[in-house]
Scaffold this active site. Structure first.
Site, PDB file in Angstrom:
ATOM      1  N   CYS A  25       0.852  -1.191   0.000  1.00 54.23           N
ATOM      2  CA  CYS A  25       0.000   0.000   0.000  1.00 54.23           C
ATOM      3  C   CYS A  25       0.886   1.239   0.000  1.00 54.23           C
ATOM      4  CB  CYS A  25      -0.898   0.018   1.240  1.00 54.23           C
ATOM      5  SG  CYS A  25      -2.063  -1.341   1.318  1.00 54.23           S
ATOM      6  N   ALA A  26       0.491   2.247  -0.754  1.00 52.29           N
ATOM      7  CA  ALA A  26       1.244   3.498  -0.773  1.00 52.29           C
ATOM      8  C   ALA A  26       1.125   4.210   0.568  1.00 52.29           C
ATOM      9  CB  ALA A  26       0.745   4.397  -1.898  1.00 52.29           C
TER      10      ALA A  26
END
Length: 141
Positions: free
Chosen positions: A50-51
């Site tokens: 996930c960013a």
């Protein structure tokens, strides 16, 4: 297979014409979630891929195939926190076997998320779904 809570989200999305309104609704869902205890924001609960910073804490009630899957989650990004709320509506309270039977892609497609999320957010959403499925699979084993 979708829960009443998830069906409510689908109905709300159908009612809202503009994606910006849907986006705001997802954010509001996230704001309504209880915060995750800081002590649970550890590497073991962090979702890779996930960013944003994302943590999912499973809570399995019972043993074996009939065990119930619950989880808490949080993110440092408001939209991602809202996506966690959507996943919570989709999965929370199912048996661990039912979690594995959910076609998340099909259910989330009903919301049109793939068409409106950035590729980074879509990848993060897939990473969260994969983590949920992995946790359920571990509980079944």
């Amino acid at each position: 297979m979708a829960s009443t809570e998830f069906e409510d989200i689908v109905e709300t999305f159908d009612f809202l014409d503009e994606w910006e309104d849907r986006y705001r609704h997802v954010i509001e869902l996230g704001k309504a979630m209880p915060p995750l205890d800081e002590a649970l924001k550890v590497p073991a609960t962090k979702v890779e891929g996930c960013a944003s910073q994302v943590w999912l804490m499973p809570q399995i009630e019972g043993r074996g195939a009939g065990a119930r899957f619950h989880f808490q989650g949080e993110s440092d990004a408001m939209i991602v926190r809202g996506l966690i709320a959507v996943l919570h509506a989709l999965y929370d309270g199912l048996s661990v076997v039912e979690v594995l039977e959910v076609d998340a892609s099909a259910e989330l497609a009903r919301l049109g998320l793939d068409d409106h999320l950035s590729s980074q957010r879509s990848n993060g959403l897939r990473a969260m779904v994969a983590r949920i499925r992995d946790l359920a699979a571990e509980a079944v084993a």
